[in-house]
Design an enzyme around this catalytic site. Structure first.
Site, PDB file in Angstrom:
ATOM      1  CB  ALA A  80       1.774   4.951   6.780  1.00 43.08           C
ATOM      2  CB  SER A 131       0.972   0.604   5.243  1.00 46.88           C
ATOM      3  OG  SER A 131      -0.359   0.290   4.925  1.00 46.88           O
ATOM      4  CB  CYS A 132       4.687   3.100   1.760  1.00 45.63           C
ATOM      5  SG  CYS A 132       6.057   4.258   1.653  1.00 45.63           S
ATOM      6  CB  VAL A 133       7.221   3.462   7.043  1.00 48.93           C
ATOM      7  CG1 VAL A 133       8.541   3.716   6.323  1.00 48.93           C
ATOM      8  CG2 VAL A 133       7.242   4.136   8.401  1.00 48.93           C
ATOM      9  CG  PHE A 183      -1.857  -1.186   1.257  1.00 50.88           C
ATOM     10  CD1 PHE A 183      -3.148  -1.074   0.752  1.00 50.88           C
ATOM     11  CD2 PHE A 183      -1.455  -2.424   1.752  1.00 50.88           C
ATOM     12  CE1 PHE A 183      -4.011  -2.151   0.749  1.00 50.88           C
ATOM     13  CE2 PHE A 183      -2.311  -3.519   1.753  1.00 50.88           C
ATOM     14  CZ  PHE A 183      -3.590  -3.385   1.257  1.00 50.88           C
TER      15      PHE A 183
END
Lengths: 94, 120, 141
Positions: free
Chosen positions: C93, C88-90, C50
């Protein structure tokens, strides 16, 4: 090996026109989401390109499925998965 | 593992939304994997290459300056769709970053020669 | 007419990339349906990544009305059932206010809201997954 080009926008200038210019014979086209609105007005495709449209997205929008003799193949989500697997790579022109 | 070819197609304007920066971040991440990386600017993405961007006026980071750093990451295969430049009154000589102009046939070949393609 | 069929019954290793947010774009839902269909067909979903607005699918505080499809819950069920690697891409996010307990602590925020089943990690995980998958398919943006 050929490419599956995925279009999800109703406005051809947002993806379809660019995509059509760089398709090669043997490539595939798949219309999903708002891209299915292009089904009725698809311009001439490059040689040996198969075009598909996602049935769930057509039905959701009240658009008739392509009839007999249409150049468009109708696929469901299982068919979408099969297309992604059948072509070497996919490009999402969103 | 034999090196793979990843092609990134930048199709978005630089500051109206975050897609251009998001794609550039993908390119920079991919660059450290020692694979073949192609970066192609198409459609409105060619606006990312315009000269004299001063995004400090809108408190944004300068994307063209970040693109200028691509050679430091060994990203040297940078292409631009000649037609898209022409349609927008831009010329290959007047870009912020060196990019090789490509026609439709060359772009088709870039895609066909890729293992994976990412467009944003 | 019949569409293209995949070669034989080969299991294909897939990576799914999601760029769009639930309730803003159908693409967030399409990615979910595609992933569920791929698993149903017996393919291997190596990773779901994501990115960009796509990270909103991992917000545990998303609270749609009861008569609307709950995409966060649907992803969580799929992740749990198939032990999916859902990242999820940090950086995407954090900017969008989606933090796990560790990041919340690090940045001294009051709450963590990463939905269970999702993991925060870097973009390298997308590149790595792309290099080791047979096919990558991207949704939205």
């Amino acid at each position: 090996m050929s490419t599956l080009h995925i279009i999800n926008k109703a406005n051809a200038s947002q993806g379809l026109s660019s995509c059509l210019r760089v398709m090669l014979p043997g490539d595939g086209l798949l219309l999903i989401e708002d891209g299915v609105y292009l089904a009725a007005q698809l311009p001439a495709l490059p040689e040996a390109v198969r075009a598909h449209v996602l049935q769930e997205d057509l039905q959701a929008r009240g658009i008739a499925l392509p009839g007999e003799g249409s150049a468009l193949f109708t696929v469901d989500y299982a068919g979408f998965v099969a297309l992604v697997c059948a072509y070497a790579r996919s490009v999402s022109w969103s | 593992m034999t090196p793979k070819t990843l092609t990134f197609i930048a199709r978005s304007t630089p500051y109206g939304n975050g897609r251009a920066k998001a794609l550039l971040d993908m390119v920079l991440s991919a660059a450290v994997f020692d694979q073949t990386i192609n970066l192609l600017f198409m459609d409105d993405g060619v606006w990312q290459l315009a000269r004299n961007q001063q995004p400090a006026t809108i408190d944004a980071k300068d994307l063209s300056a970040a693109l200028g750093a691509l050679p430091l990451y060994d990203v040297n295969n940078v292409y631009v769709e000649a037609r898209a430049l022409d349609e927008r009154g831009l010329t290959p000589q007047a870009l912020a970053v060196d990019a090789k102009p490509c026609d439709d046939t060359e772009i088709a070949a870039l895609i066909a020669g890729s293992d994976q393609v990412f467009a944003l | 007419m019949q569409a293209n069929q995949p070669p034989g019954n080969t299991v294909v290793k897939l990576t799914v990339v999601v760029h769009s947010a639930p309730y803003s774009s159908q693409a967030a839902y399409s990615a979910y349906r595609f992933t569920a269909s791929a698993l149903e067909a017996g393919h291997e979903v190596h990773r779901v990544f994501f990115y960009y607005d796509g990270v909103h699918a991992s917000n545990a505080l998303s609270t749609p009305p009861q008569d609307e499809f709950d995409l966060v819950k649907a992803w969580q069920a799929l992740i749990e059932q198939h032990e999916l690697d859902a990242i999820s891409c940090v950086s995407s996010a954090l900017k969008r206010g989606i933090l796990d307990a560790r990041e919340a602590h690090r940045y001294e925020k009051q709450a963590a809201n990463l939905a269970e089943g999702f993991v925060l990690s870097g973009l390298g995980q997308l590149v790595d997954a792309s290099l080791s998958s047979d096919r990558v398919v991207s949704f939205g943006a």
